[in-house]
Design a protein around this motif. Sequence first.
Motif, PDB file in Angstrom:
ATOM      1  N   GLN A 221       0.910  -1.100   0.137  1.00 42.01           N
ATOM      2  CA  GLN A 221       0.157   0.020   0.065  1.00 42.01           C
ATOM      3  C   GLN A 221       0.815   1.446   0.029  1.00 42.01           C
ATOM      4  OE1 GLN A 221      -2.488   0.710   3.505  1.00 42.01           O
ATOM      5  NE2 GLN A 221      -4.250   1.544   2.361  1.00 42.01           N
ATOM      6  N   TYR A 222       0.830   2.036  -1.178  1.00 38.82           N
ATOM      7  CA  TYR A 222       1.471   3.294  -0.945  1.00 38.82           C
ATOM      8  C   TYR A 222       0.573   4.265  -0.564  1.00 38.82           C
ATOM      9  CZ  TYR A 222       4.374   0.789  -4.423  1.00 38.82           C
ATOM     10  OH  TYR A 222       5.213  -0.100  -5.006  1.00 38.82           O
TER      11      TYR A 222
ATOM     12  N   ASN B 169      -1.709   6.669   0.990  1.00 36.56           N
ATOM     13  CA  ASN B 169      -3.217   7.290   0.775  1.00 36.56           C
ATOM     14  C   ASN B 169      -3.748   6.548  -0.529  1.00 36.56           C
ATOM     15  OD1 ASN B 169      -3.613   9.225   2.732  1.00 36.56           O
ATOM     16  ND2 ASN B 169      -1.848  10.403   1.668  1.00 36.56           N
ATOM     17  N   GLN B 170      -3.386   5.363  -0.720  1.00 41.38           N
ATOM     18  CA  GLN B 170      -3.972   4.534  -1.819  1.00 41.38           C
ATOM     19  C   GLN B 170      -4.470   3.258  -1.365  1.00 41.38           C
ATOM     20  OE1 GLN B 170      -1.346   4.007  -5.303  1.00 41.38           O
ATOM     21  NE2 GLN B 170      -0.171   5.998  -5.010  1.00 41.38           N
TER      22      GLN B 170
ATOM     23  N   GLN C 297      -2.329  -3.206  -3.388  1.00 39.08           N
ATOM     24  CA  GLN C 297      -1.957  -3.864  -4.661  1.00 39.08           C
ATOM     25  C   GLN C 297      -1.132  -5.372  -4.307  1.00 39.08           C
ATOM     26  OE1 GLN C 297       0.857  -1.827  -6.849  1.00 39.08           O
ATOM     27  NE2 GLN C 297       0.972  -3.212  -8.651  1.00 39.08           N
TER      28      GLN C 297
ATOM     29  N   LYS D 254     -13.045  10.900  -2.259  1.00 36.00           N
ATOM     30  CA  LYS D 254     -11.743  10.551  -1.797  1.00 36.00           C
ATOM     31  C   LYS D 254     -11.618  10.721  -0.265  1.00 36.00           C
ATOM     32  CE  LYS D 254      -6.683  10.668  -2.911  1.00 36.00           C
ATOM     33  NZ  LYS D 254      -6.305   9.298  -2.991  1.00 36.00           N
TER      34      LYS D 254
ATOM     35  N   PRO E 110      -8.910   2.872  -4.513  1.00 37.91           N
ATOM     36  CA  PRO E 110      -8.135   3.770  -3.838  1.00 37.91           C
ATOM     37  C   PRO E 110      -8.465   4.149  -2.289  1.00 37.91           C
ATOM     38  CG  PRO E 110      -9.483   4.938  -5.454  1.00 37.91           C
ATOM     39  CD  PRO E 110     -10.005   3.441  -5.607  1.00 37.91           C
TER      40      PRO E 110
END
Lengths: 113, 113
Positions: free
Chosen positions: A38-39, A41-42, A45, B9, B106
Motif C-alpha cells: 500500500q503506497y 493514501n492508496q 496492490q 476520496k 483507492p
Amino acid sequence: AQSVTQLDSQVPVFEEAPVELRCNYSSSVSVYLFWYVQYPNQGLQLLLKYLSGSTLVKGINGFEAEFNKSQTSFHLRKPSVHISDTAEYFCAVSDRSNYQLIWGAGTKLIIKP
Amino acid sequence: DGGITQSPKYLFRKEGQNVTLSCEQNLNHDAMYWYRQDPGQGLRLIYYSQIVNDFQKGDIAEGYSVSREKKESFPLTVTSAQKNPTAFYLCASSLGLADTEQFFGPGTRLTVL
C-alpha cells in the motif's frame, strides 16, 4: 481462529540494501498466503501469493517470499531496495475452508538515502 | 481500463449524521468487500457480498449497512450508531468468494468532526 503476526511495525533500511519483512501465521492447516503493498493514501496492490507448489514465490517489483510450513512463516524479501519501495506491506492469510482473508497489522518499509 | 472506483476520496461528517461511501467495479466480479483500516492495524472486514442481493456481516459490522442491488455497486453507509467512524475505508472485489486475489479501490478517508 487464524491470526497473522507481522513482527516489525517499521523497518528502516538503506537504499540498495537487502530487506526482509517477517510474517507468521497461527494455524498449520492448509492456507493461501499473500503479500500486498500500500503506497501512501492508496488502495492495496497484490505483490505475490502462494497457493501451492514451489515454496519460493516471485512477485512484482523484484520481491519474493518463501513459504515455510514447519515455521508457519511467509517472509518477504528483496535483494536491493529502491526509494520507490517506500510503502506499507501487509501479509494476509486465507483459510482454504472459508476463503476470508485475515490480515497482519502491516510493516512500514522506510528507505534511507 | 477495468478497476474499482471509490468516491469521494475525502469525506467529512458531523456527529450524528449518516453518510454513504460509493464503490463501483467494472471487473465483472461477483464478490465485493468493505474493509476499515486504522493506523497500526490490519484491515478489518465490515461486510462482504458474494452475489447480487446477498451480503454478510464481517467482523465489525455494527454501525454500518450495505446494499447490493447491482453487480457493479456495493455502497456502504456509516450510520450515527458507529461510535468511532473516523478511518480509511477500502472497497475490494474478487471473481468469487473462493477466488484467491482481491482487487482494491483507492479508498475513502472519512473524518467525523
